[in-house]
Design a protein around this motif. Structure first.
Motif, PDB file in Angstrom:
ATOM      1  N   MET A 100       0.742  -0.995   0.080  1.00  0.00           N
ATOM      2  CA  MET A 100       0.149   0.004   0.048  1.00  0.00           C
ATOM      3  C   MET A 100       0.824   1.228  -0.104  1.00  0.00           C
ATOM      4  SD  MET A 100      -2.961   0.784   2.683  1.00  0.00           S
ATOM      5  CE  MET A 100      -4.543  -0.026   2.221  1.00  0.00           C
ATOM      6  N   LYS A 101       0.607   2.303  -0.837  1.00  0.00           N
ATOM      7  CA  LYS A 101       1.232   3.773  -0.828  1.00  0.00           C
ATOM      8  C   LYS A 101       1.071   4.461   0.512  1.00  0.00           C
ATOM      9  CE  LYS A 101      -1.441   4.530  -4.159  1.00  0.00           C
ATOM     10  NZ  LYS A 101      -2.400   5.320  -5.069  1.00  0.00           N
ATOM     11  N   THR A 102       2.039   5.046   1.015  1.00  0.00           N
ATOM     12  CA  THR A 102       2.323   5.617   2.208  1.00  0.00           C
ATOM     13  C   THR A 102       2.281   7.167   2.105  1.00  0.00           C
ATOM     14  OG1 THR A 102       3.295   3.972   3.187  1.00  0.00           O
ATOM     15  CG2 THR A 102       3.576   6.041   4.483  1.00  0.00           C
ATOM     16  N   VAL A 103       1.587   7.852   3.063  1.00  0.00           N
ATOM     17  CA  VAL A 103       1.673   9.176   3.086  1.00  0.00           C
ATOM     18  C   VAL A 103       1.996   9.686   4.454  1.00  0.00           C
ATOM     19  CG1 VAL A 103      -0.820   9.504   3.223  1.00  0.00           C
ATOM     20  CG2 VAL A 103       0.339  11.569   2.465  1.00  0.00           C
ATOM     21  N   ILE A 104       2.922  10.704   4.571  1.00  0.00           N
ATOM     22  CA  ILE A 104       3.285  11.089   6.061  1.00  0.00           C
ATOM     23  C   ILE A 104       2.397  12.783   6.157  1.00  0.00           C
ATOM     24  CG2 ILE A 104       5.242  11.710   7.378  1.00  0.00           C
ATOM     25  CD1 ILE A 104       7.105  10.187   5.350  1.00  0.00           C
ATOM     26  N   ILE A 105       1.921  12.667   7.381  1.00  0.00           N
ATOM     27  CA  ILE A 105       1.158  14.082   7.757  1.00  0.00           C
ATOM     28  C   ILE A 105       2.109  14.491   8.968  1.00  0.00           C
ATOM     29  CG2 ILE A 105      -0.871  14.782   8.182  1.00  0.00           C
ATOM     30  CD1 ILE A 105      -1.218  13.372   6.010  1.00  0.00           C
ATOM     31  N   ALA A 106       2.404  15.683   8.546  1.00  0.00           N
ATOM     32  CA  ALA A 106       3.364  16.534   9.634  1.00  0.00           C
ATOM     33  C   ALA A 106       2.476  16.950  10.751  1.00  0.00           C
ATOM     34  CB  ALA A 106       4.239  17.476   9.037  1.00  0.00           C
ATOM     35  N   THR A 107       1.995  15.852  11.604  1.00  0.00           N
ATOM     36  CA  THR A 107       1.014  16.551  12.771  1.00  0.00           C
ATOM     37  C   THR A 107       1.488  15.518  13.917  1.00  0.00           C
ATOM     38  OG1 THR A 107      -1.080  16.866  13.606  1.00  0.00           O
ATOM     39  CG2 THR A 107      -0.963  14.937  12.186  1.00  0.00           C
TER      40      THR A 107
ATOM     41  N   ASN B 290      -1.057  15.792  16.321  1.00  0.00           N
ATOM     42  CA  ASN B 290      -2.378  15.723  16.925  1.00  0.00           C
ATOM     43  C   ASN B 290      -3.207  14.410  16.576  1.00  0.00           C
ATOM     44  OD1 ASN B 290      -5.406  16.112  16.841  1.00  0.00           O
ATOM     45  ND2 ASN B 290      -4.918  18.409  16.994  1.00  0.00           N
ATOM     46  N   LYS B 291      -3.241  13.848  17.853  1.00  0.00           N
ATOM     47  CA  LYS B 291      -4.023  12.460  17.630  1.00  0.00           C
ATOM     48  C   LYS B 291      -5.406  12.462  16.728  1.00  0.00           C
ATOM     49  CE  LYS B 291      -1.999  10.112  21.589  1.00  0.00           C
ATOM     50  NZ  LYS B 291      -1.598  10.868  22.807  1.00  0.00           N
ATOM     51  N   GLY B 292      -6.152  13.460  17.284  1.00  0.00           N
ATOM     52  CA  GLY B 292      -7.508  13.989  16.601  1.00  0.00           C
ATOM     53  C   GLY B 292      -7.328  13.803  15.028  1.00  0.00           C
ATOM     54  N   LYS B 293      -6.444  14.803  14.603  1.00  0.00           N
ATOM     55  CA  LYS B 293      -6.015  14.734  13.307  1.00  0.00           C
ATOM     56  C   LYS B 293      -5.526  13.504  12.517  1.00  0.00           C
ATOM     57  CE  LYS B 293      -4.293  19.688  13.075  1.00  0.00           C
ATOM     58  NZ  LYS B 293      -3.156  20.403  12.591  1.00  0.00           N
ATOM     59  N   ALA B 294      -4.796  13.074  13.173  1.00  0.00           N
ATOM     60  CA  ALA B 294      -4.161  11.542  12.722  1.00  0.00           C
ATOM     61  C   ALA B 294      -5.112  10.560  12.519  1.00  0.00           C
ATOM     62  CB  ALA B 294      -3.125  11.029  13.781  1.00  0.00           C
ATOM     63  N   LYS B 295      -6.027  10.529  13.302  1.00  0.00           N
ATOM     64  CA  LYS B 295      -7.224   9.606  13.189  1.00  0.00           C
ATOM     65  C   LYS B 295      -8.230   9.744  11.975  1.00  0.00           C
ATOM     66  CE  LYS B 295     -10.673   7.540  16.211  1.00  0.00           C
ATOM     67  NZ  LYS B 295     -11.573   8.132  17.177  1.00  0.00           N
ATOM     68  N   GLU B 296      -8.130  11.174  11.821  1.00  0.00           N
ATOM     69  CA  GLU B 296      -9.302  11.554  10.676  1.00  0.00           C
ATOM     70  C   GLU B 296      -8.414  11.285   9.344  1.00  0.00           C
ATOM     71  OE1 GLU B 296     -10.877  15.456  11.277  1.00  0.00           O
ATOM     72  OE2 GLU B 296     -11.740  14.886  13.116  1.00  0.00           O
ATOM     73  N   PHE B 297      -7.256  11.645   9.123  1.00  0.00           N
ATOM     74  CA  PHE B 297      -6.164  11.433   7.944  1.00  0.00           C
ATOM     75  C   PHE B 297      -6.288   9.827   8.002  1.00  0.00           C
ATOM     76  CE2 PHE B 297      -4.508  15.777   8.534  1.00  0.00           C
ATOM     77  CZ  PHE B 297      -4.967  16.126   7.292  1.00  0.00           C
TER      78      PHE B 297
ATOM     79  N   SER C  92      -8.531   7.304   8.267  1.00  0.00           N
ATOM     80  CA  SER C  92      -9.613   7.100   7.645  1.00  0.00           C
ATOM     81  C   SER C  92      -9.861   7.796   6.277  1.00  0.00           C
ATOM     82  CB  SER C  92     -10.950   6.932   8.656  1.00  0.00           C
ATOM     83  OG  SER C  92     -11.893   8.317   8.481  1.00  0.00           O
ATOM     84  N   LEU C  93      -9.550   8.957   6.300  1.00  0.00           N
ATOM     85  CA  LEU C  93      -9.668   9.739   4.731  1.00  0.00           C
ATOM     86  C   LEU C  93      -9.082   9.060   3.790  1.00  0.00           C
ATOM     87  CD1 LEU C  93     -10.188  13.476   6.189  1.00  0.00           C
ATOM     88  CD2 LEU C  93     -11.910  12.255   4.772  1.00  0.00           C
ATOM     89  N   PHE C  94      -7.522   8.784   4.235  1.00  0.00           N
ATOM     90  CA  PHE C  94      -6.690   8.329   3.153  1.00  0.00           C
ATOM     91  C   PHE C  94      -6.852   6.716   2.953  1.00  0.00           C
ATOM     92  CE2 PHE C  94      -3.892  12.331   3.472  1.00  0.00           C
ATOM     93  CZ  PHE C  94      -3.855  12.239   1.878  1.00  0.00           C
ATOM     94  N   HIS C  95      -7.433   5.970   3.975  1.00  0.00           N
ATOM     95  CA  HIS C  95      -7.534   4.821   3.834  1.00  0.00           C
ATOM     96  C   HIS C  95      -8.182   4.581   2.574  1.00  0.00           C
ATOM     97  CE1 HIS C  95      -6.178   0.886   5.781  1.00  0.00           C
ATOM     98  NE2 HIS C  95      -7.364   0.525   5.241  1.00  0.00           N
ATOM     99  N   SER C  96      -9.597   5.033   2.530  1.00  0.00           N
ATOM    100  CA  SER C  96     -10.484   4.843   1.465  1.00  0.00           C
ATOM    101  C   SER C  96      -9.794   5.163   0.139  1.00  0.00           C
ATOM    102  CB  SER C  96     -11.637   5.513   1.789  1.00  0.00           C
ATOM    103  OG  SER C  96     -11.440   6.960   1.845  1.00  0.00           O
ATOM    104  N   ARG C  97      -8.799   6.110   0.062  1.00  0.00           N
ATOM    105  CA  ARG C  97      -8.029   6.498  -1.245  1.00  0.00           C
ATOM    106  C   ARG C  97      -6.859   5.515  -1.557  1.00  0.00           C
ATOM    107  NH1 ARG C  97     -10.198  11.037   0.997  1.00  0.00           N
ATOM    108  NH2 ARG C  97     -11.045  12.625  -0.394  1.00  0.00           N
ATOM    109  N   GLY C  98      -6.614   4.601  -0.469  1.00  0.00           N
ATOM    110  CA  GLY C  98      -5.465   3.303  -0.934  1.00  0.00           C
ATOM    111  C   GLY C  98      -4.186   3.884  -0.374  1.00  0.00           C
ATOM    112  N   PHE C  99      -4.120   4.564   0.710  1.00  0.00           N
ATOM    113  CA  PHE C  99      -3.179   5.128   1.399  1.00  0.00           C
ATOM    114  C   PHE C  99      -2.877   4.607   2.580  1.00  0.00           C
ATOM    115  CE2 PHE C  99      -3.121   8.254  -2.112  1.00  0.00           C
ATOM    116  CZ  PHE C  99      -1.494   8.334  -2.547  1.00  0.00           C
ATOM    117  N   GLN C 100      -1.841   4.286   3.146  1.00  0.00           N
ATOM    118  CA  GLN C 100      -1.677   4.280   4.743  1.00  0.00           C
ATOM    119  C   GLN C 100      -1.094   5.428   5.318  1.00  0.00           C
ATOM    120  OE1 GLN C 100       0.584   0.836   5.306  1.00  0.00           O
ATOM    121  NE2 GLN C 100       2.273   1.779   6.171  1.00  0.00           N
ATOM    122  N   VAL C 101      -1.310   5.714   6.581  1.00  0.00           N
ATOM    123  CA  VAL C 101      -0.927   7.014   6.841  1.00  0.00           C
ATOM    124  C   VAL C 101       0.050   6.940   8.264  1.00  0.00           C
ATOM    125  CG1 VAL C 101      -1.731   8.995   8.337  1.00  0.00           C
ATOM    126  CG2 VAL C 101      -2.920   8.512   6.452  1.00  0.00           C
ATOM    127  N   GLN C 102       1.404   7.684   8.002  1.00  0.00           N
ATOM    128  CA  GLN C 102       2.304   7.686   9.064  1.00  0.00           C
ATOM    129  C   GLN C 102       2.002   9.479   9.549  1.00  0.00           C
ATOM    130  OE1 GLN C 102       5.981   6.473   7.715  1.00  0.00           O
ATOM    131  NE2 GLN C 102       5.903   4.730   9.022  1.00  0.00           N
TER     132      GLN C 102
END
Ligand SMILES: O=c1[nH]c(=O)c2ncn([C@@H]3O[C@H](COP(=O)(O)OP(=O)(O)OP(=O)(O)O)[C@@H](O)[C@H]3O)c2[nH]1
Ligand SMILES: [Mg+2]
Length: 204
Positions: free
Chosen positions: A1-8, A10-17, A19-29
């Motif tokens: 799976m492709k990975t995208v890194i978010i510079a945050t 904040n746990k609340g933002k992390a959780k939202e990203f 789920s928002l990116f999962h449906s687009r085929g990305f895993q989030v760090q």
């Protein structure tokens, strides 16, 4: 799976990203996954400037493409406050409940029709290989008289979304992710993401 890194951090933002990116085929760090990630100073006067500061600093540090999110609450009766200071409105301790209390206190004599507000989210996509891209999204609402609901984070319990008849914190996470400022900003980013990733691939 492709990975995208978010510079945050904040746990609340992390959780939202996630789920928002999962449906687009990305895993989030996020920076919660990197123990020694730097604390980027948010010295900008706009959401865009701060999103760029976060994305570019972490992209430079990791040598990868990174998304920065700077977001907050804009209250009309408070001349746009807390704005870019939303996270630390009641002090550097960054307490969601203290921030929310402060806004309610400042609005205590303001009637319902004048309690209009919006959440705003600027996203910056930065890479060592190309120009930074910024997009934004927002969602309109009204500040309630007291907190309601336990989902989400930040000011969600006092942000009433008219079209849903509920506060943001009463919405399920998937419902927030359909209408939020963050989701709207991500929609705008999506239009530019494929071209960005193609340029990235040809330059590596
Ligand atoms: O009720 C909310 N629902 C949201 O969906 C939301 N999005 C942002 N905010 C508020 O704005 C601050 C961001 O400030 P901010 O962009 O500097 O982030 P932060 O400092 O929390 O983490 P980081 O990303 O900088 O590491 C946050 O702390 C919150 O108070 C929200 N409140
Ligand atoms: Mg911050």
């Amino acid at each position: 799976m492709k990975t995208v890194i978010i510079a945050t951090k904040n746990k609340g933002k992390a959780k939202e990203f996630e789920s928002l990116f999962h449906s687009r085929g990305f895993q989030v760090q996020t920076l919660l996954d990197f123990e020694d990630a730097l604390d980027v100073e948010e010295t900008g006067t706009t959401f865009e400037e701060n999103a760029i500061l976060k994305a570019e600093a972490i992209s430079k540090m990791l040598g990868k493409f990174v998304i920065g999110d700077d977001s907050g609450l804009i209250v009309d009766a408070l001349d746009g406050r807390p704005g870019v200071y939303s996270a630390r409105y009641a002090g550097e301790a960054k307490s969601d409940s203290a921030n929310t209390e402060k806004v309610l206190q400042e609005l205590k004599d303001v009637p319902e029709e004048k309690r209009t507000a919006r959440f705003y989210c600027a996203l910056a996509l930065a890479s060592p290989n190309q120009e930074t891209i910024t997009v934004s999204g927002s969602v309109e609402g009204r500040i309630t008289n007291e907190p309601k609901g336990t989902n989400g984070f930040g000011y969600d319990p006092v942000f009433y979304v008219g079209e849903k008849g509920k506060t943001m914190a009463e919405l399920k996470s998937n419902e927030k992710n359909e209408i939020s400022h963050r989701a709207n900003a991500l929609h705008a980013l999506e239009e530019k993401l494929d071209a960005f990733l193609e340029r990235e691939a040809t330059q590596l």
